[in-house]
Design an enzyme around this catalytic site. Structure first.
Site, PDB file in Angstrom:
ATOM      1  N   LYS A  35       9.968  -6.597 -16.893  1.00  0.00           N
ATOM      2  CA  LYS A  35       8.759  -5.752 -16.868  1.00  0.00           C
ATOM      3  C   LYS A  35       8.776  -4.771 -18.041  1.00  0.00           C
ATOM      4  O   LYS A  35       7.796  -4.610 -18.760  1.00  0.00           O
ATOM      5  CB  LYS A  35       8.721  -5.000 -15.525  1.00  0.00           C
ATOM      6  CG  LYS A  35       7.423  -4.298 -15.233  1.00  0.00           C
ATOM      7  CD  LYS A  35       7.473  -3.565 -13.892  1.00  0.00           C
ATOM      8  CE  LYS A  35       6.900  -4.371 -12.765  1.00  0.00           C
ATOM      9  NZ  LYS A  35       6.720  -3.601 -11.518  1.00  0.00           N
ATOM     10  N   THR A 121       4.613   7.215  -1.450  1.00  0.00           N
ATOM     11  CA  THR A 121       4.273   7.631  -0.090  1.00  0.00           C
ATOM     12  C   THR A 121       5.557   7.611   0.729  1.00  0.00           C
ATOM     13  O   THR A 121       6.168   6.551   0.901  1.00  0.00           O
ATOM     14  CB  THR A 121       3.232   6.653   0.503  1.00  0.00           C
ATOM     15  OG1 THR A 121       2.106   6.631  -0.373  1.00  0.00           O
ATOM     16  CG2 THR A 121       2.816   7.068   1.902  1.00  0.00           C
ATOM     17  N   LYS A 152      -6.948   4.219  -5.875  1.00  0.00           N
ATOM     18  CA  LYS A 152      -7.251   2.910  -5.294  1.00  0.00           C
ATOM     19  C   LYS A 152      -6.979   1.849  -6.351  1.00  0.00           C
ATOM     20  O   LYS A 152      -7.426   2.012  -7.497  1.00  0.00           O
ATOM     21  CB  LYS A 152      -8.735   2.805  -4.902  1.00  0.00           C
ATOM     22  CG  LYS A 152      -9.214   3.835  -3.926  1.00  0.00           C
ATOM     23  CD  LYS A 152     -10.691   3.619  -3.587  1.00  0.00           C
ATOM     24  CE  LYS A 152     -11.667   3.993  -4.688  1.00  0.00           C
ATOM     25  NZ  LYS A 152     -11.739   5.400  -5.059  1.00  0.00           N
ATOM     26  N   LYS A 205      -0.848  12.429   3.033  1.00  0.00           N
ATOM     27  CA  LYS A 205      -1.032  11.063   2.525  1.00  0.00           C
ATOM     28  C   LYS A 205      -1.145  10.061   3.672  1.00  0.00           C
ATOM     29  O   LYS A 205      -2.026   9.197   3.690  1.00  0.00           O
ATOM     30  CB  LYS A 205       0.139  10.704   1.601  1.00  0.00           C
ATOM     31  CG  LYS A 205       0.152   9.277   1.126  1.00  0.00           C
ATOM     32  CD  LYS A 205      -1.055   8.934   0.267  1.00  0.00           C
ATOM     33  CE  LYS A 205      -1.152   7.436   0.046  1.00  0.00           C
ATOM     34  NZ  LYS A 205      -2.351   7.051  -0.687  1.00  0.00           N
ATOM     35  N   PHE A 250     -16.496   3.566   3.815  1.00  0.00           N
ATOM     36  CA  PHE A 250     -15.440   2.878   4.561  1.00  0.00           C
ATOM     37  C   PHE A 250     -15.889   2.336   5.913  1.00  0.00           C
ATOM     38  O   PHE A 250     -15.079   2.117   6.803  1.00  0.00           O
ATOM     39  CB  PHE A 250     -14.208   3.777   4.726  1.00  0.00           C
ATOM     40  CG  PHE A 250     -13.168   3.434   3.699  1.00  0.00           C
ATOM     41  CD1 PHE A 250     -13.311   3.839   2.389  1.00  0.00           C
ATOM     42  CD2 PHE A 250     -12.080   2.655   4.032  1.00  0.00           C
ATOM     43  CE1 PHE A 250     -12.390   3.481   1.427  1.00  0.00           C
ATOM     44  CE2 PHE A 250     -11.142   2.289   3.073  1.00  0.00           C
ATOM     45  CZ  PHE A 250     -11.302   2.706   1.768  1.00  0.00           C
ATOM     46  N   PHE A 252     -17.654  -0.637   6.201  1.00  0.00           N
ATOM     47  CA  PHE A 252     -18.150  -1.988   5.924  1.00  0.00           C
ATOM     48  C   PHE A 252     -17.371  -2.973   6.784  1.00  0.00           C
ATOM     49  O   PHE A 252     -16.144  -3.053   6.681  1.00  0.00           O
ATOM     50  CB  PHE A 252     -17.939  -2.356   4.454  1.00  0.00           C
ATOM     51  CG  PHE A 252     -18.832  -1.591   3.515  1.00  0.00           C
ATOM     52  CD1 PHE A 252     -20.125  -2.025   3.267  1.00  0.00           C
ATOM     53  CD2 PHE A 252     -18.386  -0.440   2.895  1.00  0.00           C
ATOM     54  CE1 PHE A 252     -20.949  -1.323   2.411  1.00  0.00           C
ATOM     55  CE2 PHE A 252     -19.210   0.276   2.036  1.00  0.00           C
ATOM     56  CZ  PHE A 252     -20.495  -0.167   1.794  1.00  0.00           C
ATOM     57  N   PRO A 253     -18.061  -3.724   7.636  1.00  0.00           N
ATOM     58  CA  PRO A 253     -17.332  -4.719   8.424  1.00  0.00           C
ATOM     59  C   PRO A 253     -16.818  -5.849   7.536  1.00  0.00           C
ATOM     60  O   PRO A 253     -17.392  -6.125   6.488  1.00  0.00           O
ATOM     61  CB  PRO A 253     -18.384  -5.231   9.400  1.00  0.00           C
ATOM     62  CG  PRO A 253     -19.696  -4.947   8.750  1.00  0.00           C
ATOM     63  CD  PRO A 253     -19.508  -3.748   7.881  1.00  0.00           C
ATOM     64  N   GLY A 254     -15.740  -6.483   7.942  1.00  0.00           N
ATOM     65  CA  GLY A 254     -15.177  -7.563   7.132  1.00  0.00           C
ATOM     66  C   GLY A 254     -14.057  -8.286   7.855  1.00  0.00           C
ATOM     67  O   GLY A 254     -13.979  -8.254   9.089  1.00  0.00           O
ATOM     68  N   CYS A 261      -0.690  -0.699   1.079  1.00  0.00           N
ATOM     69  CA  CYS A 261      -0.654   0.666   1.615  1.00  0.00           C
ATOM     70  C   CYS A 261      -1.102   0.792   3.072  1.00  0.00           C
ATOM     71  O   CYS A 261      -0.307   1.208   3.909  1.00  0.00           O
ATOM     72  CB  CYS A 261      -1.497   1.588   0.732  1.00  0.00           C
ATOM     73  SG  CYS A 261      -0.748   1.816  -0.891  1.00  0.00           S
TER      74      CYS A 261
HETATM   75  N1  LIG Z   1      -0.412   0.654  -4.896  1.00  0.00           N
HETATM   76  C1  LIG Z   1      -1.228   1.613  -4.469  1.00  0.00           C
HETATM   77  O1  LIG Z   1      -2.446   1.460  -4.434  1.00  0.00           O
HETATM   78  C2  LIG Z   1      -0.661   2.940  -4.023  1.00  0.00           C
HETATM   79  C3  LIG Z   1      -1.526   4.038  -3.889  1.00  0.00           C
HETATM   80  C4  LIG Z   1      -0.994   5.261  -3.491  1.00  0.00           C
HETATM   81  C5  LIG Z   1       0.364   5.377  -3.202  1.00  0.00           C
HETATM   82  N2  LIG Z   1       1.176   4.283  -3.321  1.00  0.00           N
HETATM   83  C6  LIG Z   1       2.599   4.454  -3.037  1.00  0.00           C
HETATM   84  O2  LIG Z   1       3.290   4.545  -4.292  1.00  0.00           O
HETATM   85  C7  LIG Z   1       4.586   3.934  -4.185  1.00  0.00           C
HETATM   86  C8  LIG Z   1       4.734   2.856  -5.232  1.00  0.00           C
HETATM   87  O3  LIG Z   1       3.787   1.836  -4.961  1.00  0.00           O
HETATM   88  P1  LIG Z   1       3.444   0.690  -6.021  1.00  0.00           P
HETATM   89  O4  LIG Z   1       2.307  -0.087  -5.463  1.00  0.00           O
HETATM   90  O5  LIG Z   1       3.338   1.293  -7.370  1.00  0.00           O
HETATM   91  O6  LIG Z   1       4.793  -0.182  -5.927  1.00  0.00           O
HETATM   92  P2  LIG Z   1       5.243  -1.379  -6.856  1.00  0.00           P
HETATM   93  O7  LIG Z   1       6.015  -2.294  -5.993  1.00  0.00           O
HETATM   94  O8  LIG Z   1       4.078  -1.908  -7.624  1.00  0.00           O
HETATM   95  O9  LIG Z   1       6.216  -0.689  -7.924  1.00  0.00           O
HETATM   96  C9  LIG Z   1       7.458  -0.147  -7.623  1.00  0.00           C
HETATM   97  C10 LIG Z   1       8.309  -0.209  -8.883  1.00  0.00           C
HETATM   98  O10 LIG Z   1       9.537   0.472  -8.651  1.00  0.00           O
HETATM   99  C11 LIG Z   1      10.558  -0.229  -9.326  1.00  0.00           C
HETATM  100  N3  LIG Z   1      11.874   0.116  -8.777  1.00  0.00           N
HETATM  101  C12 LIG Z   1      12.415  -0.218  -7.584  1.00  0.00           C
HETATM  102  N4  LIG Z   1      13.651   0.291  -7.463  1.00  0.00           N
HETATM  103  C13 LIG Z   1      13.901   0.991  -8.596  1.00  0.00           C
HETATM  104  C14 LIG Z   1      14.994   1.742  -9.060  1.00  0.00           C
HETATM  105  N5  LIG Z   1      16.092   1.882  -8.325  1.00  0.00           N
HETATM  106  N6  LIG Z   1      14.900   2.315 -10.278  1.00  0.00           N
HETATM  107  C15 LIG Z   1      13.790   2.167 -11.036  1.00  0.00           C
HETATM  108  N7  LIG Z   1      12.705   1.468 -10.638  1.00  0.00           N
HETATM  109  C16 LIG Z   1      12.766   0.870  -9.441  1.00  0.00           C
HETATM  110  C17 LIG Z   1      10.185  -1.692  -9.119  1.00  0.00           C
HETATM  111  O11 LIG Z   1      10.833  -2.544 -10.048  1.00  0.00           O
HETATM  112  C18 LIG Z   1       8.669  -1.626  -9.311  1.00  0.00           C
HETATM  113  O12 LIG Z   1       8.311  -1.836 -10.669  1.00  0.00           O
HETATM  114  C19 LIG Z   1       4.690   3.449  -2.742  1.00  0.00           C
HETATM  115  O13 LIG Z   1       5.304   4.424  -1.981  1.00  0.00           O
HETATM  116  C20 LIG Z   1       3.245   3.287  -2.313  1.00  0.00           C
HETATM  117  O14 LIG Z   1       3.078   3.413  -0.926  1.00  0.00           O
HETATM  118  C21 LIG Z   1       0.696   3.081  -3.740  1.00  0.00           C
END
Ligand SMILES: NC(=O)c1ccc[n+]([C@@H]2O[C@H](COP(=O)([O-])OP(=O)(O)OC[C@H]3O[C@@H](n4cnc5c(N)ncnc54)[C@H](O)[C@@H]3O)[C@@H](O)[C@H]2O)c1
Length: 435
Positions: A35, A121, A152, A205, A250, A252-254, A261
């Site tokens: 990555k 989160t 989002k 959150k 929020f 909208f039925p589906g 999340c």
């Molecule tokens: N995706 C969303 O829409 C969203 C929105 C709000 C909050 N969140 C929260 O944010 C957090 C991250 O979500 P995401 O969707 O970005 O996750 P993701 O899985 O897309 O990304 C997580 C990243 O962390 C890296 N990682 C894991 N262990 C590691 C380590 N020891 N050192 C360095 N990097 C490491 C992984 O390789 C990965 O690239 C979660 O807690 C999620 O609930 C996500």
């Protein structure tokens, strides 16, 4: 400001890139070497509108760097953001192993005045636990703040750059002040910066996501009831939405919510409730209604084909859990496809962005079509699972010609039933009578 962001997924990459775009020096750190290698070359591992241009621009300006070297990224940082995944564990609670290993990894390299901020989160109490761990590992009381993310997928840049609000959880007002400065460029339209205790921020959150999930499960349950009793959920939606206490958002039925999340956060909050002897009656129901909703088309599909789907050609439009993302985590489309395969149907799928991810999971069990119309050629039925714009206004006459039989199961209520009937289709949707 010099910032390190650990975890370069959806949230970490967007956070780091947006902070770089507002003039900070950001280093994004991840353990995934491939990555990071790709990101160094401007190749973005996810589909998120506008992100590629922003990463490339800020990398070229020297403000955005990528590395797997924790020491090099953390040592100069004034603020260290933690944005690793917190997926669902076996018992429904959040799996915090990545978070704990990151806390251990950064401890030796933290500047004395550095602020550590959780963006992931995380269960209520995590901030206090990280504070305790860092005290043990560094021998001093580090500042640890919570700054939950509300973006989002599909609109992540826009949400980050123009947030409805920013929430931070801090122990000292000075820390709140530093984070306020960081966010000021994004709050120029007077949106609020809300400072509170770390526990309240962590809880905010989960409560936000649980509320949104509740609205979806509520309208889905009402839609199913409406259909049985001869009502039209779209009319009901209009009837309730104009009430300013209710609104339209929020509702909208589906075919149910998915993604990385809502499902896991509702379950993690359920688990936290149980840990504190609070019966999570509503949260459990929200999850249960949603799981059921993912299968809402099974019976109508079976009934339509007289209980036998063997050899039927089914087209599926939409695989991602929602439009404008390639994320298929907990996507309702995958639940339906698994079932269709079990029933012996042949499946052709189309999605503008998520097909590569689905292919990695399903391989050649389904056929992947570059163009939406290729998927429906010779189809006995079309099922729509994601409301991509691409599906809103297809050429219905061309579709009619291409399909073996003109049958549409619309899991996102994209079309008007009466019009579909006039066009000669058998049309099933959510919370409205089949025509
Ligand atoms: N995706 C969303 O829409 C969203 C929105 C709000 C909050 N969140 C929260 O944010 C957090 C991250 O979500 P995401 O969707 O970005 O996750 P993701 O899985 O897309 O990304 C997580 C990243 O962390 C890296 N990682 C894991 N262990 C590691 C380590 N020891 N050192 C360095 N990097 C490491 C992984 O390789 C990965 O690239 C979660 O807690 C999620 O609930 C996500």
């Amino acid at each position: 400001m010099k910032i390190a962001v650990i975890g370069t997924g959806y949230v970490g990459l967007v956070t780091g890139t947006c902070f770089a775009d507002s003039g900070n020096d950001v280093t994004c750190i991840d353990i995934d070497e491939k990555k990071i290698e790709n990101l160094k070359q401007g190749i973005i591992p996810i589909y998120e509108p506008g992100l590629t241009e922003l990463v490339q621009r800020n990398s070229a300006a020297g403000r955005l760097k990528f590395t797997t070297d924790t020491a090099a990224g953390v040592q100069p940082a004034e603020v260290v953001y933690l944005a690793v995944g917190t997926p669902q564990g076996k018992d429904g609670s959040a799996n915090m192993s990545a978070m704990w290993s990151v806390v251990k990894a950064i401890a030796p390299y933290l500047q004395e005045s550095a602020i550590v901020v959780t963006k992931s989160t995380v269960p209520v109490g995590t901030n206090a636990k990280i504070f305790g761990m860092l005290k043990e590992l560094t021998g001093r009381e580090c500042d640890v703040a919570s700054n939950p993310e509300f973006l989002k997928e599909g609109a992540a840049i826009e949400d980050f750059m123009k947030p409805d609000r920013v929430v931070v959880g801090v122990r000292r007002p000075e820390v709140s002040d530093v984070l306020h400065q960081l966010y000021e460029p994004f709050l120029r339209t007077e949106k609020p910066f809300i400072s509170m205790s770390p526990e309240s921020a962590e809880m905010t959150k989960y409560v936000a996501n649980a509320m949104l999930a509740t609205k979806i499960s509520f309208i889905n349950e009402m839609a199913n009831l409406c259909e049985k009793m001869g009502g039209d959920i779209n009319d009901v939606r209009r009837g309730i939405g104009h009430d300013s206490r209710i609104g339209f958002a929020f509702l909208f039925p589906g075919v149910g919510y998915g993604g990385s999340c809502f499902p896991k956060d509702v379950r993690a909050l359920t688990s936290m409730s149980l840990d504190h002897d609070c019966e999570p009656t509503l949260l459990r129901a929200v999850d249960e209604v949603n799981e059921r909703q993912k299968s809402v088309f099974k019976q109508p599909i079976l009934d339509h084909f007289d209980g036998d789907l063997k050899g039927k050609n089914i087209a599926v439009w939409g695989l991602a859990f929602k439009p404008r993302t390639d994320d298929i985590r907990e996507a309702p489309a995958l639940v339906l496809i698994d079932w269709l395969l079990e029933q012996g149907a042949s499946i052709k799928v189309h999605d503008p962005e998520a097909m590569e991810n689905v292919e990695a999971e399903l391989g050649d069990k389904v056929a992947y079509c570059k163009f939406r119309m290729d998927a429906i050629e010779g189809a006995d039925a079309l099922v729509i699972m994601t409301e991509w714009k691409d599906y809103h206004s297809p050429d219905f006459a061309e579709m009619y010609q291409l399909m073996k039989s003109p049958v549409v199961f619309d899991g996102r209520n994209l079309y008007e039933p009466e019009r579909m009937k006039r066009r000669g289709y058998k049309y099933y949707s959510i919370g409205r009578k089949a025509v």
